[in-house]
Design an enzyme around this catalytic site. Sequence first.
Site, PDB file in Angstrom:
ATOM      1  N   LYS A   1      41.319  -6.403 102.317  1.00 26.96           N
ATOM      2  CA  LYS A   1      40.178  -6.991 101.624  1.00 26.96           C
ATOM      3  C   LYS A   1      39.592  -6.020 100.587  1.00 26.96           C
ATOM      4  O   LYS A   1      39.951  -4.834 100.571  1.00 26.96           O
ATOM      5  CB  LYS A   1      39.120  -7.392 102.653  1.00 26.96           C
ATOM      6  CG  LYS A   1      39.595  -8.494 103.605  1.00 26.96           C
ATOM      7  CD  LYS A   1      38.502  -8.838 104.602  1.00 26.96           C
ATOM      8  CE  LYS A   1      38.926  -9.966 105.527  1.00 26.96           C
ATOM      9  NZ  LYS A   1      37.833 -10.322 106.466  1.00 26.96           N
TER      10      LYS A   1
ATOM     11  N   PHE B   1      28.497 -18.741 107.045  1.00 25.35           N
ATOM     12  CA  PHE B   1      28.944 -17.537 106.336  1.00 25.35           C
ATOM     13  C   PHE B   1      29.924 -17.826 105.200  1.00 25.35           C
ATOM     14  O   PHE B   1      30.349 -16.905 104.496  1.00 25.35           O
ATOM     15  CB  PHE B   1      29.575 -16.533 107.314  1.00 25.35           C
ATOM     16  CG  PHE B   1      30.773 -17.071 108.059  1.00 25.35           C
ATOM     17  CD1 PHE B   1      32.027 -17.098 107.464  1.00 25.35           C
ATOM     18  CD2 PHE B   1      30.647 -17.535 109.362  1.00 25.35           C
ATOM     19  CE1 PHE B   1      33.134 -17.582 108.150  1.00 25.35           C
ATOM     20  CE2 PHE B   1      31.745 -18.016 110.059  1.00 25.35           C
ATOM     21  CZ  PHE B   1      32.994 -18.049 109.443  1.00 25.35           C
TER      22      PHE B   1
ATOM     23  N   ASN C   1      35.187  -6.098 106.828  1.00 30.68           N
ATOM     24  CA  ASN C   1      35.994  -5.593 107.948  1.00 30.68           C
ATOM     25  C   ASN C   1      37.434  -5.257 107.564  1.00 30.68           C
ATOM     26  O   ASN C   1      38.324  -5.253 108.389  1.00 30.68           O
ATOM     27  CB  ASN C   1      35.917  -6.536 109.148  1.00 30.68           C
ATOM     28  CG  ASN C   1      36.497  -7.905 108.878  1.00 30.68           C
ATOM     29  OD1 ASN C   1      37.034  -8.167 107.800  1.00 30.68           O
ATOM     30  ND2 ASN C   1      36.399  -8.782 109.852  1.00 30.68           N
TER      31      ASN C   1
ATOM     32  N   HIS D   1      42.402  -8.968 106.894  1.00 28.97           N
ATOM     33  CA  HIS D   1      42.541 -10.315 107.456  1.00 28.97           C
ATOM     34  C   HIS D   1      43.948 -10.409 108.010  1.00 28.97           C
ATOM     35  O   HIS D   1      44.887  -9.869 107.422  1.00 28.97           O
ATOM     36  CB  HIS D   1      42.361 -11.382 106.369  1.00 28.97           C
ATOM     37  CG  HIS D   1      42.863 -12.740 106.795  1.00 28.97           C
ATOM     38  ND1 HIS D   1      42.062 -13.651 107.436  1.00 28.97           N
ATOM     39  CD2 HIS D   1      44.095 -13.311 106.705  1.00 28.97           C
ATOM     40  CE1 HIS D   1      42.786 -14.734 107.713  1.00 28.97           C
ATOM     41  NE2 HIS D   1      44.020 -14.553 107.276  1.00 28.97           N
TER      42      HIS D   1
END
Length: 146
Positions: free
Chosen positions: A11, A59, A114, A117
């Site tokens: 990401k 979200f 985070n 993915h």
Amino acid sequence: MANERTLSIIKPDGVEKGVIGQVIARFEKAGLKPIAMKMTHLSQAEAEGFYAVHKARPFFNDLVKFMTSGPVVLMVLEGEGAVAKNREIMGATDPAKAAAGTIRKDFASNIEKNTVHGSDSAENAKIEVSYFFPETAIHTYEWKKA
């Protein structure tokens, strides 16, 4: 366990932190072979389409905004039990709950940023891989041990 494919995305936060090589090295060390890879900057339409399953979730808009905030690295990984192995290497979605030595524990800032993915099932992996990579862009090969 069968040889399978999974999608992995580094990401924008992972790209920005300069950990692309470290993330890929962890996959390779675990026996996951990158068989397709590209760096791209997702458009809003691409991100919305990819994460359409989350459209009704609160979200969703923040996720799309984050995933379009900078370049990402898209990869198809191949190996025995690739989906489960990738998820184990990534760690829990929330880095605060991730096991020591996982990508998210070592590199992620928070649950939103985070770092990676990974497909959550073999069925979704097929859908996700084909979303970003035509079969002609995937190149399988045999590893020769060094």
